[in-house]
Design a protein around this motif. Structure first.
Motif, mmCIF file in Angstrom:
data_model
loop_
_atom_site.group_PDB
_atom_site.id
_atom_site.type_symbol
_atom_site.label_atom_id
_atom_site.label_comp_id
_atom_site.label_asym_id
_atom_site.label_seq_id
_atom_site.Cartn_x
_atom_site.Cartn_y
_atom_site.Cartn_z
ATOM 1 N N PHE A 54 6.016 0.498 2.409
ATOM 2 C CA PHE A 54 6.641 0.838 3.690
ATOM 3 C C PHE A 54 5.943 2.037 4.322
ATOM 4 O O PHE A 54 5.579 2.019 5.500
ATOM 5 C CB PHE A 54 8.130 1.132 3.482
ATOM 6 N N PHE A 55 5.721 3.081 3.518
ATOM 7 C CA PHE A 55 5.061 4.265 4.052
ATOM 8 C C PHE A 55 3.577 4.016 4.305
ATOM 9 O O PHE A 55 3.009 4.555 5.252
ATOM 10 C CB PHE A 55 5.258 5.461 3.122
ATOM 11 N N TYR A 56 2.950 3.196 3.483
ATOM 12 C CA TYR A 56 1.525 2.890 3.658
ATOM 13 C C TYR A 56 1.283 2.166 4.982
ATOM 14 O O TYR A 56 0.341 2.469 5.708
ATOM 15 C CB TYR A 56 1.029 2.051 2.481
ATOM 16 N N PHE A 57 2.136 1.196 5.299
ATOM 17 C CA PHE A 57 1.974 0.451 6.548
ATOM 18 C C PHE A 57 2.161 1.330 7.776
ATOM 19 O O PHE A 57 1.618 1.052 8.834
ATOM 20 C CB PHE A 57 2.949 -0.732 6.612
ATOM 21 N N SER A 58 2.935 2.394 7.653
ATOM 22 C CA SER A 58 3.179 3.257 8.816
ATOM 23 C C SER A 58 2.056 4.267 9.050
ATOM 24 O O SER A 58 2.062 4.973 10.047
ATOM 25 C CB SER A 58 4.516 3.991 8.658
ATOM 26 N N MET A 59 1.063 4.334 8.145
ATOM 27 C CA MET A 59 -0.042 5.278 8.292
ATOM 28 C C MET A 59 -1.144 4.707 9.179
ATOM 29 O O MET A 59 -1.357 3.500 9.216
ATOM 30 C CB MET A 59 -0.676 5.579 6.920
ATOM 31 N N LYS A 66 -7.237 9.133 3.368
ATOM 32 C CA LYS A 66 -6.862 10.411 2.737
ATOM 33 C C LYS A 66 -5.890 10.169 1.578
ATOM 34 O O LYS A 66 -6.032 10.743 0.505
ATOM 35 C CB LYS A 66 -6.240 11.336 3.784
ATOM 36 N N TRP A 67 -4.903 9.295 1.794
ATOM 37 C CA TRP A 67 -3.921 8.977 0.764
ATOM 38 C C TRP A 67 -4.596 8.330 -0.447
ATOM 39 O O TRP A 67 -4.295 8.675 -1.586
ATOM 40 C CB TRP A 67 -2.866 8.036 1.354
ATOM 41 N N SER A 68 -5.521 7.406 -0.185
ATOM 42 C CA SER A 68 -6.227 6.717 -1.276
ATOM 43 C C SER A 68 -7.060 7.693 -2.093
ATOM 44 O O SER A 68 -7.076 7.631 -3.328
ATOM 45 C CB SER A 68 -7.119 5.612 -0.722
ATOM 46 N N LYS A 69 -7.750 8.610 -1.420
ATOM 47 C CA LYS A 69 -8.546 9.616 -2.131
ATOM 48 C C LYS A 69 -7.650 10.529 -2.964
ATOM 49 O O LYS A 69 -7.985 10.847 -4.112
ATOM 50 C CB LYS A 69 -9.367 10.455 -1.146
ATOM 51 N N LYS A 70 -6.527 10.924 -2.406
ATOM 52 C CA LYS A 70 -5.587 11.792 -3.134
ATOM 53 C C LYS A 70 -5.042 11.074 -4.375
ATOM 54 O O LYS A 70 -4.995 11.633 -5.466
ATOM 55 C CB LYS A 70 -4.441 12.194 -2.205
ATOM 56 N N LEU A 71 -4.674 9.819 -4.209
ATOM 57 C CA LEU A 71 -4.142 9.035 -5.324
ATOM 58 C C LEU A 71 -5.203 8.815 -6.393
ATOM 59 O O LEU A 71 -4.931 8.926 -7.591
ATOM 60 C CB LEU A 71 -3.609 7.707 -4.805
ATOM 61 N N ALA A 72 -6.436 8.529 -5.970
ATOM 62 C CA ALA A 72 -7.527 8.345 -6.929
ATOM 63 C C ALA A 72 -7.812 9.642 -7.687
ATOM 64 O O ALA A 72 -8.060 9.610 -8.899
ATOM 65 C CB ALA A 72 -8.788 7.861 -6.205
ATOM 66 N N THR A 73 -7.741 10.771 -7.005
ATOM 67 C CA THR A 73 -7.944 12.068 -7.662
ATOM 68 C C THR A 73 -6.858 12.332 -8.694
ATOM 69 O O THR A 73 -7.143 12.776 -9.810
ATOM 70 C CB THR A 73 -7.975 13.200 -6.616
ATOM 71 N N PRO A 112 -3.137 3.156 -10.522
ATOM 72 C CA PRO A 112 -4.165 2.198 -10.106
ATOM 73 C C PRO A 112 -3.564 0.942 -9.469
ATOM 74 O O PRO A 112 -4.183 0.341 -8.587
ATOM 75 C CB PRO A 112 -4.929 1.873 -11.393
ATOM 76 N N ALA A 113 -2.372 0.566 -9.889
ATOM 77 C CA ALA A 113 -1.732 -0.597 -9.265
ATOM 78 C C ALA A 113 -1.460 -0.333 -7.789
ATOM 79 O O ALA A 113 -1.627 -1.227 -6.952
ATOM 80 C CB ALA A 113 -0.435 -0.939 -10.002
ATOM 81 N N LEU A 114 -1.054 0.899 -7.449
ATOM 82 C CA LEU A 114 -0.875 1.247 -6.036
ATOM 83 C C LEU A 114 -2.197 1.185 -5.283
ATOM 84 O O LEU A 114 -2.263 0.697 -4.152
ATOM 85 C CB LEU A 114 -0.283 2.653 -5.896
ATOM 86 N N LEU A 115 -3.252 1.686 -5.913
ATOM 87 C CA LEU A 115 -4.567 1.640 -5.265
ATOM 88 C C LEU A 115 -5.034 0.201 -5.061
ATOM 89 O O LEU A 115 -5.548 -0.146 -3.995
ATOM 90 C CB LEU A 115 -5.594 2.422 -6.093
ATOM 91 N N TYR A 116 -4.857 -0.651 -6.071
ATOM 92 C CA TYR A 116 -5.233 -2.061 -5.930
ATOM 93 C C TYR A 116 -4.406 -2.726 -4.828
ATOM 94 O O TYR A 116 -4.926 -3.516 -4.039
ATOM 95 C CB TYR A 116 -5.057 -2.821 -7.234
ATOM 96 N N SER A 117 -3.133 -2.407 -4.779
ATOM 97 C CA SER A 117 -2.266 -2.979 -3.749
ATOM 98 C C SER A 117 -2.729 -2.567 -2.360
ATOM 99 O O SER A 117 -2.766 -3.393 -1.442
ATOM 100 C CB SER A 117 -0.820 -2.530 -3.963
ATOM 101 N N ALA A 118 -3.066 -1.295 -2.214
ATOM 102 C CA ALA A 118 -3.555 -0.816 -0.914
ATOM 103 C C ALA A 118 -4.837 -1.541 -0.534
ATOM 104 O O ALA A 118 -5.023 -1.944 0.628
ATOM 105 C CB ALA A 118 -3.787 0.691 -0.969
ATOM 106 N N PHE A 119 -5.724 -1.725 -1.503
ATOM 107 C CA PHE A 119 -6.970 -2.459 -1.243
ATOM 108 C C PHE A 119 -6.668 -3.879 -0.770
ATOM 109 O O PHE A 119 -7.271 -4.368 0.194
ATOM 110 C CB PHE A 119 -7.846 -2.487 -2.493
ATOM 111 N N PHE A 120 -5.750 -4.562 -1.441
ATOM 112 C CA PHE A 120 -5.422 -5.932 -1.057
ATOM 113 C C PHE A 120 -4.814 -5.988 0.344
ATOM 114 O O PHE A 120 -5.101 -6.902 1.112
ATOM 115 C CB PHE A 120 -4.489 -6.593 -2.075
#
Length: 161
Positions: A54-59, A66-73, A112-120
């Protein structure tokens, strides 16, 4: 913008996850504990995923990067911290080590599941893939992987090589 109801839900879900990992009612009522821990409390993590989506779609695009880099870090930092427990130093280049890097060590799987989901999500939106086909394929992949792991076709803790 704050969503107070979502914050309240997240707080409740966090308590459910702590209770789940703590074995809530396990000693006093094993049957009730089984029902609550393996039934009711198991909805917490999927709902966290939905809230994240929900929050990802609103970005906008820049915030997503920025969110993906922060999560990966965050993921890389905790992977390094936990590497003492999971990294097989006798076989540094092994399937087991690789699987832990891409899937996460035990409870780190969520990041990583969140990162994969964002990628998809980005992939689906960019290439205009049919959403129903995508849902079916992702569900099938998850079902097959879950079936393989739970039936010991894939045993990540005992992978050699």
């Amino acid at each position: 913008m704050r969503y107070y109801r979502i914050d309240q839900l997240r707080f409740t879900l966090a308590i459910m996850i702590v209770a789940l990992h703590g074995g809530f009612l396990k000693d006093t009522s094993p049957d009730l504990a089984y029902f609550i821990n393996n039934g009711l409390f198991r909805i917490a993590v999927p709902i966290f995923f939905i809230i994240s989506g929900f929050f990802y779609f609103s970005m906008n695009h820049q915030k997503k990067i920025k969110w993906s880099k922060k999560l990966a870090t965050i993921y890389m930092t905790w992977s390094v911290i936990y590497s003492y427990f999971w990294f097989d130093f006798s076989h540094p280049i092994s399937v087991r080590n690789f699987l832990y890097v891409i899937n996460g060590y035990h409870h780190l799987w969520f990041v990583p599941a969140l990162l994969y989901s964002a990628f998809f999500v980005v992939f689906i939106n960019k290439f205009r893939v049919n959403k129903f086909v995508t849902i079916f394929l992702l569900f099938s992949m998850g079902f097959i992987l879950q079936h393989a792991v739970f039936n010991d076709y894939i045993d990540i803790d005992n992978v050699n090589g």
